[in-house]
Write an enzyme that holds these catalytic residues in place. Structure first.
Site, PDB file in Angstrom:
ATOM      1  N   MET A  44       0.847  -1.200   0.000  1.00 17.73           N
ATOM      2  CA  MET A  44       0.000   0.000   0.000  1.00 17.73           C
ATOM      3  C   MET A  44       0.879   1.244   0.000  1.00 17.73           C
ATOM      4  SD  MET A  44      -1.789   1.380   3.528  1.00 17.73           S
ATOM      5  CE  MET A  44      -3.438   0.863   3.222  1.00 17.73           C
ATOM      6  N   ASP A  46       0.004   5.810  -0.909  1.00 15.00           N
ATOM      7  CA  ASP A  46      -0.809   6.993  -0.589  1.00 15.00           C
ATOM      8  C   ASP A  46      -2.322   6.773  -0.390  1.00 15.00           C
ATOM      9  OD1 ASP A  46       1.596   7.603  -1.762  1.00 15.00           O
ATOM     10  OD2 ASP A  46       0.778   8.905  -3.293  1.00 15.00           O
ATOM     11  N   GLN A  62      -3.324   3.656  -2.877  1.00 13.26           N
ATOM     12  CA  GLN A  62      -2.445   3.087  -3.895  1.00 13.26           C
ATOM     13  C   GLN A  62      -2.098   1.658  -3.472  1.00 13.26           C
ATOM     14  OE1 GLN A  62      -0.518   5.401  -6.662  1.00 13.26           O
ATOM     15  NE2 GLN A  62      -2.732   5.546  -6.472  1.00 13.26           N
TER      16      GLN A  62
HETATM   17  C1  FRU Z   1       3.721   9.445  -3.662  1.00  4.09           C
HETATM   18  C2  FRU Z   1       3.649   8.952  -5.101  1.00  4.09           C
HETATM   19  C3  FRU Z   1       2.744   9.834  -5.938  1.00  4.09           C
HETATM   20  C4  FRU Z   1       2.313   8.904  -7.027  1.00  4.09           C
HETATM   21  C5  FRU Z   1       2.169   7.605  -6.284  1.00  4.09           C
HETATM   22  C6  FRU Z   1       2.468   6.383  -7.109  1.00  4.09           C
HETATM   23  O1  FRU Z   1       4.033   8.429  -2.759  1.00  4.09           O
HETATM   24  O2  FRU Z   1       4.942   8.882  -5.663  1.00  4.09           O
HETATM   25  O3  FRU Z   1       3.372  11.007  -6.408  1.00  4.09           O
HETATM   26  O4  FRU Z   1       1.113   9.275  -7.620  1.00  4.09           O
HETATM   27  O5  FRU Z   1       3.053   7.672  -5.191  1.00  4.09           O
HETATM   28  O6  FRU Z   1       2.158   5.225  -6.407  1.00  4.09           O
END
Ligand code: FRU
Length: 491
Positions: A44, A46, A62
């Site tokens: 996991m 963001d 994420q």
């Molecule tokens: C921040 C980041 C964001 C990007 C995402 C990709 O942790 O690098 O800028 O959208 O993670 O997983």
């Protein structure tokens, strides 16, 4: 069903299948948080798309369904009625189109005409090596009628590229959308010639977007890339949260400016940059308005699952409320609703900790707890006042949270915390404390979150001690420490 919807549905099914298989091979783990949002298995990062929609809170994140390391980024999804108890829903977004085939990167959600609109960054690796700069990043939209199934907009991307004089297509991401004065606005993280920037866009209909301005940019010392911006107004100020990469003297950090955004010109006047968290593990925070109009924030606590031999990696922080002090500074407090989690309660008053002793209180121990300690500094003479948590019986393993009363430093020391990266972090108290020093601590198996003086500072970190290391020991150095009040709950 349209072809792109079919592809998307198939990609979600493949991911769900992979998650099921990984779960079968995933043992119970004593370090897995009990009351923090964490993935059922695998990687996991963001928090995304935080929103109160149709009577429920939605938190996306994420997620890599295939491994405990970053990659193949999807949007996982969970919902809650109370911001405390969360239920995992099916994956919401999976890479399935040419424009997002290597990842559905971070973004945000808004409600419009009863539908849920989520904006995210479609990521594509432009070379087979997939080097960190070989990227094409475009802003995309997906819409849901029911808050569960998402259809990617047929005319994605909604923003294909930043204007060439302000950005590059390889580092252009993390749309955060909000409405103001009948229009929609979006901030985006960007980079141009090794300088981080936040770009402002505007739209009348959420589908067509026009570039408005660069609202802030790095002078070179403030970082080469700004990730995950978030802009909101709170009690008279416009706060801009951002995550500069490469800020002088720092690694990846998350912080904020406060200022005033002129919506007609797109100019943003702001003051100094302040960190949102002074600990080890806090990144990519996102905020939302809750049903009562409070501004809440979740951050990501990053973790290297592979080196720790874990089948999962990372969790969210506890929900935190942001309160504007009135001078452009934020106070960051644990959400009141966390009180629901309280179980067994113990409280103690008026205890003098003498130098050389490690004082313990009966039944004050554990790996899943909340503790609020008030030290009376007028009645303390010690230079250093502190608490060891997650301490082993012999005291060899421990995580130290302490305050130096002479120089006002707050210190989080995980040198002896067990497995994991270790290290020491410190911050300076905002003002000299004349009377009470308040330390509010939340522990959840591998998480430690320390709130100092009613939200002046927060320090968050992950620790991986022996599960048996559950001791809590109070100590003082060069004098005595007076505990005025101690409240303890198991959670
Ligand atoms: C921040 C980041 C964001 C990007 C995402 C990709 O942790 O690098 O800028 O959208 O993670 O997983």
């Amino acid at each position: 069903m349209a072809h792109n919807q079919l592809c998307h549905r198939k990609a979600i099914e493949t991911a769900a299948h992979a998650v099921e298989q990984s779960l079968e091979l995933s043992p119970a783990d004593p370090h897995r948080p009990a009351y923090h949002v964490s993935p059922p298995v695998n990687w996991m990062n963001d928090p995304n798309g935080l929103i109160y929609y149709q009577g429920e809170y939605h938190l996306f994140y994420q997620y890599n369904p295939f491994s405990e390391q970053w990659g193949h980024i999807h949007w996982a999804h969970c919902t809650s009625k109370d911001l405390i108890h969360w239920e995992q829903l099916p994956i919401a977004l999976a890479p399935s189109e040419d424009y997002d085939k290597d990842g559905c990167f971070s973004g945000s959600a808004v409600e419009h005409e009863g539908r849920l609109y989520v904006f995210y960054t479609g990521n594509v690796f432009t070379t087979p090596a997939g080097l960190p700069d070989d990227l094409l990043q475009q802003q995309c939209l997906a819409v849901s009628e029911n808050g569960v199934d998402f259809h990617k907009y047929g005319r994605n991307p909604v923003i294909a590229a930043p204007p060439a004089h302000v950005g590059q297509t390889n580092h252009f991401r993390d749309p955060k959308v909000w409405s103001h004065g009948g229009k929609w606005y979006m901030v985006l993280g960007a980079r141009n010639h090794h300088l981080g920037k936040v770009l402002l866009y505007q739209s009348d209909n959420l589908l067509e977007w026009g570039f408005k301005s660069v609202i802030t940019e790095s002078d070179g010392k403030a970082g080469y890339m700004y990730e995950c911006p978030d802009l909101f107004s709170l009690d008279g100020k416009d706060f801009l949260l951002l995550c500069p990469e490469g800020m002088e003297g720092e690694g990846q950090i998350a912080g904020y400016y406060s200022g005033v955004l002129d919506y007609s010109t797109g100019a943003y006047e702001h003051g100094d940059f302040y960190k949102l968290d002074d600990g080890f593990d806090f990144y990519a925070p996102q905020t939302m308005l809750d049903a009562d109009g409070r501004r809440l924030m979740f951050g990501w606590m990053p973790m290297d699952g592979k080196s720790l031999g874990k089948t999962w990696a990372g969790c969210m922080t506890i929900p935190r409320e942001l309160v504007h002090e009135g001078n452009g500074r934020l106070r960051i407090r644990p959400l009141q609703e966390l009180k629901q989690l309280r179980k067994r309660h113990h409280s103690f008053r008026d205890y003098l900790v003498t130098e050389g002793e490690f004082h313990t209180f009966p039944k004050v121990e554990g790996d899943c707890l909340e503790m609020l300690v008030q030290f009376d500094l007028q009645r303390s003479s010690a230079r250093e006042i502190g608490i060891q948590v997650r301490s082993s019986f012999d005291g060899q393993e421990n995580t130290v949270l302490k305050v130096n009363t002479t120089d006002g430093k707050v210190i989080f020391d995980r040198t002896c915390s067990g497995r994991g990266p270790g290290g020491i972090k410190e911050c300076s108290l905002r003002a000299e404390i004349e009377n009470m020093l308040r330390l509010h601590i939340f522990i959840d198996r591998s998480t430690v979150e320390l709130f100092v003086n009613d939200g002046d500072h927060v320090m968050s970190g992950l620790v991986f001690p022996d599960p048996e290391s559950v001791g809590i020991r109070f100590f003082s150095k060069d004098g005595t420490a007076y505990i005025h009040d101690l409240q303890f709950w198991t959670l």
